[in-house]
Scaffold this motif. Sequence first.
Motif: not given
Length: 282
Positions: A164-168, A172-174, A183-184
């Motif tokens: 969620x932090x990355x999305x904020x 568009x982050x892959x 992801x990990x």
Amino acid sequence: MIPDRESLGVEFKSEVTRPQSDTEIVDNVVALANTEGGTLYLGVEDDGTVTGVSDGHRNVNGLAAFIFNSTVPQVAARVELVHEHGLPVVCIEVGNSSQIVSTSKGRTLQRRLKADGTPEVVPLFVSQFISRLSQQRSYDYSDQPAPESALSDLDPQARNRLRAHIRQTNAGNSLLAFDDEDFDKALDLVVDGPEGPCPSVAGLLTIGTVDAIRRSLPTATAMFQVMSGTVPRVNVDPFALPLVDMFDRIDALLEPWNPSHEVMSGLVRTEIPDFDRQAFRE
């Protein structure tokens, strides 16, 4: 110019009563190399008074070769004979080593400042090697397998909050399209351990469960204090959280201590905090 006082990177050695021994010279070179580098001056008193180097140490080429052959790994010090107030002084310039340096006799030393601000040479213990190598970017402790950890120690909810932090910040982050395993791996939250994949130290710190952090990384805690001079007004006991939650927790603790004040600009009322909130968070 010879400095007027000793510091972490400056060491004076007198040769008035006796020449410095080979052991003393090499010990000081090793200590400088294992700290921040610096210069050893032969022929200068502790108070900065120039008294001159002994005849036995004026062969700068021989002294440089001796230092090179008496250190492991070998230290290529720059040795120069200069004259200050008409007196000869030997300057031994030592670089900041990217490796841990020892004498050829196995002594590993470093420099530190005493309470009065003067430097001293002390042992560099094995338990301090990782810290030293990390400072030199030669060893990344955060990329090592977290002790006594398993993949189940990673908190799925904390991972979701990290997403969620990355999305904020970058919708568009892959990374957001990856499944949990990829992801990990992409963020190095998981590494190969002795018994297969396991959380890295960084992974456990970032999205690990509180119980796992306390068990495997017991020093990974935070404290919050508000001081009035030397007296604490607020003192929150040390607490452990994954970093993805730690920032929000500290942000909430800081916020009451950054009040806003209403300012009129024409007909517009504006709330201005004591400190810019972004800077305050930093």
